[in-house]
Motif scaffolding. Structure first.
Motif, PDB file in Angstrom:
ATOM      1  N   ASP A 169       0.651  -1.062  -0.042  1.00  0.00           N
ATOM      2  CA  ASP A 169      -0.011   0.052   0.037  1.00  0.00           C
ATOM      3  C   ASP A 169       1.046   1.230  -0.050  1.00  0.00           C
ATOM      4  N   GLY A 170       2.016   1.053   0.548  1.00  0.00           N
ATOM      5  CA  GLY A 170       3.042   2.347   0.690  1.00  0.00           C
ATOM      6  C   GLY A 170       3.484   2.570  -0.701  1.00  0.00           C
ATOM      7  N   LEU A 171       3.820   1.572  -1.443  1.00  0.00           N
ATOM      8  CA  LEU A 171       4.339   1.713  -2.951  1.00  0.00           C
ATOM      9  C   LEU A 171       3.019   2.354  -3.715  1.00  0.00           C
ATOM     10  N   GLY A 172       1.877   2.090  -3.411  1.00  0.00           N
ATOM     11  CA  GLY A 172       0.532   2.749  -3.950  1.00  0.00           C
ATOM     12  C   GLY A 172       0.497   3.941  -3.583  1.00  0.00           C
ATOM     13  N   ALA A 173       0.688   4.378  -2.470  1.00  0.00           N
ATOM     14  CA  ALA A 173       0.730   5.753  -1.805  1.00  0.00           C
ATOM     15  C   ALA A 173       1.644   6.549  -2.653  1.00  0.00           C
ATOM     16  N   GLY A 174       2.850   5.975  -2.532  1.00  0.00           N
ATOM     17  CA  GLY A 174       4.138   6.841  -3.096  1.00  0.00           C
ATOM     18  C   GLY A 174       3.750   7.142  -4.787  1.00  0.00           C
ATOM     19  N   LEU A 175       3.243   6.027  -5.336  1.00  0.00           N
ATOM     20  CA  LEU A 175       2.956   6.075  -6.797  1.00  0.00           C
ATOM     21  C   LEU A 175       1.674   7.449  -7.002  1.00  0.00           C
ATOM     22  N   ALA A 176       0.617   7.260  -6.191  1.00  0.00           N
ATOM     23  CA  ALA A 176      -0.333   8.256  -6.075  1.00  0.00           C
ATOM     24  C   ALA A 176       0.030   9.622  -5.988  1.00  0.00           C
ATOM     25  N   CYS A 177       0.913   9.918  -4.869  1.00  0.00           N
ATOM     26  CA  CYS A 177       1.507  11.263  -4.664  1.00  0.00           C
ATOM     27  C   CYS A 177       2.418  11.457  -5.740  1.00  0.00           C
ATOM     28  N   GLY A 178       2.956  10.560  -6.199  1.00  0.00           N
ATOM     29  CA  GLY A 178       4.048  11.045  -7.306  1.00  0.00           C
ATOM     30  C   GLY A 178       3.192  11.404  -8.640  1.00  0.00           C
ATOM     31  N   LEU A 179       2.107  10.875  -8.833  1.00  0.00           N
ATOM     32  CA  LEU A 179       1.272  11.282 -10.107  1.00  0.00           C
ATOM     33  C   LEU A 179       0.568  12.599  -9.773  1.00  0.00           C
ATOM     34  N   LYS A 180       0.455  13.001  -8.661  1.00  0.00           N
ATOM     35  CA  LYS A 180      -0.251  14.317  -8.325  1.00  0.00           C
ATOM     36  C   LYS A 180       0.782  15.124  -7.844  1.00  0.00           C
ATOM     37  N   GLN A 181       2.057  15.100  -8.106  1.00  0.00           N
ATOM     38  CA  GLN A 181       2.925  15.993  -7.805  1.00  0.00           C
ATOM     39  C   GLN A 181       3.239  16.443  -6.299  1.00  0.00           C
ATOM     40  N   VAL A 182       2.671  15.517  -5.552  1.00  0.00           N
ATOM     41  CA  VAL A 182       2.870  15.694  -4.019  1.00  0.00           C
ATOM     42  C   VAL A 182       3.922  15.162  -3.533  1.00  0.00           C
ATOM     43  N   ARG A 183       4.835  15.997  -2.947  1.00  0.00           N
ATOM     44  CA  ARG A 183       6.108  15.592  -2.402  1.00  0.00           C
ATOM     45  C   ARG A 183       6.008  15.032  -1.128  1.00  0.00           C
ATOM     46  N   ILE A 184       6.976  14.239  -0.824  1.00  0.00           N
ATOM     47  CA  ILE A 184       6.951  13.628   0.634  1.00  0.00           C
ATOM     48  C   ILE A 184       8.430  13.672   0.849  1.00  0.00           C
ATOM     49  N   PRO A 185       8.996  14.574   1.592  1.00  0.00           N
ATOM     50  CA  PRO A 185      10.368  14.620   2.001  1.00  0.00           C
ATOM     51  C   PRO A 185      10.714  13.283   2.687  1.00  0.00           C
ATOM     52  N   PHE A 186      12.033  12.838   2.906  1.00  0.00           N
ATOM     53  CA  PHE A 186      12.629  11.830   3.314  1.00  0.00           C
ATOM     54  C   PHE A 186      12.329  11.542   4.661  1.00  0.00           C
ATOM     55  N   LEU A 187      12.256  12.490   5.533  1.00  0.00           N
ATOM     56  CA  LEU A 187      12.064  12.359   6.841  1.00  0.00           C
ATOM     57  C   LEU A 187      10.470  12.081   7.251  1.00  0.00           C
ATOM     58  N   SER A 188       9.692  12.571   6.063  1.00  0.00           N
ATOM     59  CA  SER A 188       8.349  12.280   6.444  1.00  0.00           C
ATOM     60  C   SER A 188       8.085  10.590   5.948  1.00  0.00           C
ATOM     61  N   VAL A 189       9.128  10.346   5.092  1.00  0.00           N
ATOM     62  CA  VAL A 189       8.647   8.840   4.566  1.00  0.00           C
ATOM     63  C   VAL A 189       9.169   8.199   5.728  1.00  0.00           C
ATOM     64  N   VAL A 190      10.444   8.573   6.456  1.00  0.00           N
ATOM     65  CA  VAL A 190      10.675   7.532   7.738  1.00  0.00           C
ATOM     66  C   VAL A 190       9.681   7.769   8.838  1.00  0.00           C
ATOM     67  N   LEU A 191       8.970   8.721   8.767  1.00  0.00           N
ATOM     68  CA  LEU A 191       7.854   8.927   9.973  1.00  0.00           C
ATOM     69  C   LEU A 191       6.665   7.980   9.621  1.00  0.00           C
ATOM     70  N   GLY A 247       1.443  21.063  -0.908  1.00  0.00           N
ATOM     71  CA  GLY A 247       1.902  20.305  -2.059  1.00  0.00           C
ATOM     72  C   GLY A 247       3.188  19.325  -1.437  1.00  0.00           C
ATOM     73  N   SER A 248       3.104  19.148  -0.289  1.00  0.00           N
ATOM     74  CA  SER A 248       4.130  18.419   0.610  1.00  0.00           C
ATOM     75  C   SER A 248       3.649  17.847   1.824  1.00  0.00           C
ATOM     76  N   ILE A 249       3.881  16.487   1.853  1.00  0.00           N
ATOM     77  CA  ILE A 249       3.334  15.796   3.217  1.00  0.00           C
ATOM     78  C   ILE A 249       4.339  15.719   4.471  1.00  0.00           C
ATOM     79  N   ARG A 250       4.152  16.439   5.634  1.00  0.00           N
ATOM     80  CA  ARG A 250       5.086  16.705   6.460  1.00  0.00           C
ATOM     81  C   ARG A 250       4.469  16.386   7.847  1.00  0.00           C
ATOM     82  N   GLY A 251       5.617  16.265   8.799  1.00  0.00           N
ATOM     83  CA  GLY A 251       5.240  16.064  10.267  1.00  0.00           C
ATOM     84  C   GLY A 251       3.893  15.194  10.520  1.00  0.00           C
ATOM     85  N   HIS A 252       2.829  15.740  11.061  1.00  0.00           N
ATOM     86  CA  HIS A 252       1.673  15.040  11.559  1.00  0.00           C
ATOM     87  C   HIS A 252       0.970  14.422  10.352  1.00  0.00           C
TER      88      HIS A 252
END
Length: 193
Positions: A16-38, A110-115
Motif C-alpha cells: 500500500d505504501g508503494l501505491g501511496a507513493g505512486l499516487a502522490c508522485g502522479l499528483k506531484q505531491v512531495r513527501i520529504p525523506f524525513l516524512s517517509v521515515v515517519l 504540495g508536501s506531506i510533512r510532520g503529523h
C-alpha cells in the motif's frame, strides 16, 4: 525462526505504501525523506502493537492451535483483500487516505510533512493491523516484523514517489492483487505446517 515469512508479510502489508507513493508522485505531491521515515515508523509501530496483542492472546492457547488460528486469520484476510482487488474496490483506510493518499496533504502545501506523514503511516498500517495480529498467533516475531514493515514502507513509499511519473493508474490497479495473494499464501502455509 525463518526470516522468509517475515519478509513476505512486510512486503505484503507495505505494498500500500508503494501505491501511496505512486499516487502522490502522479499528483506531484512531495513527501520529504524525513516524512517517509515517519510513515515507515508509524506503519511499523502499528503492526508491532497488533502483534504484541496477538502474541499476548496467543499465550492463552496451545502453540499449535494458536499457529493454526493465526494461519486462518491470515488466509481469511488475504481472501478478503484479494476479493476487494478483483472486484475493483479499494479499502478506504483512515479518512479515505488509501483511496487518495494525496489527501494526507491537509494544508494543501504540495508536501506531506510532520503529523500528515504520521496520519498517512497509520492509514497504511491499518490493513497490516489484522495481518500482524494473525502473524503473531502464527509465531512470527513482533519486533522483527515491526522493523521489517517499517523498513519496507520506507523503501516502497520512496520507490513509489520515483515511479509515480512513469506508472499508469491501470498498472496501479493490477498491483492491488499482490498483497492479498501474498497474505493468503502465508496463511495457507501456516495452516499446513
Amino acid at each position: 525462526m525463518s526470516l522468509f515469512p517475515i519478509i513476505l508479510l512486510a512486503i505484503a502489508v507495505s505494498l500500500d505504501g508503494l501505491g501511496a507513493g505512486l499516487a502522490c508522485g502522479l499528483k506531484q505531491v512531495r513527501i520529504p525523506f524525513l516524512s517517509v521515515v515517519l510513515i515507515g515508523a508509524a506503519a511499523g509501530g502499528a503492526v508491532l502493537i497488533s502483534m504484541l496483542l496477538g502474541a499476548w492472546l496467543g499465550g492463552f492457547f496451545y502453540p499449535k492451535l494458536a499457529g493454526r488460528a493465526g494461519g486462518l486469520i491470515l488466509a481469511g484476510l488475504g481472501l478478503y483483500m484479494l476479493g476487494q482487488a478483483l472486484r475493483g474496490g479499494e479499502a478506504k483506510g483512515l479518512f479515505g487516505l488509501l483511496h487518495d493518499p494525496a489527501k494526507a496533504d491537509a494544508d494543501n502545501s504540495g508536501s506531506i510533512r510532520g503529523h500528515e506523514a504520521v496520519v498517512l503511516g497509520v492509514a497504511l498500517a491499518l490493513d497490516g493491523f489484522g495481518a500482524g495480529f494473525g502473524a503473531a498467533l502464527a509465531g512470527l516475531s513482533p519486533a522483527a516484523t515491526g522493523l521489517a514493515v517499517a523498513l519496507a514502507n520506507v523503501a516502497f513509499v520512496s520507490a513509489g514517489l520515483h515511479l509515480g511519473r512513469m506508472v499508469s493508474p491501470q498498472a496501479q490497479r493490477h498491483m492491488m492483487i499482490l498483497p492479498g495473494l501474498i497474505i493468503l499464501v502465508l496463511g495457507a502455509l501456516k495452516i499446513a505446517l
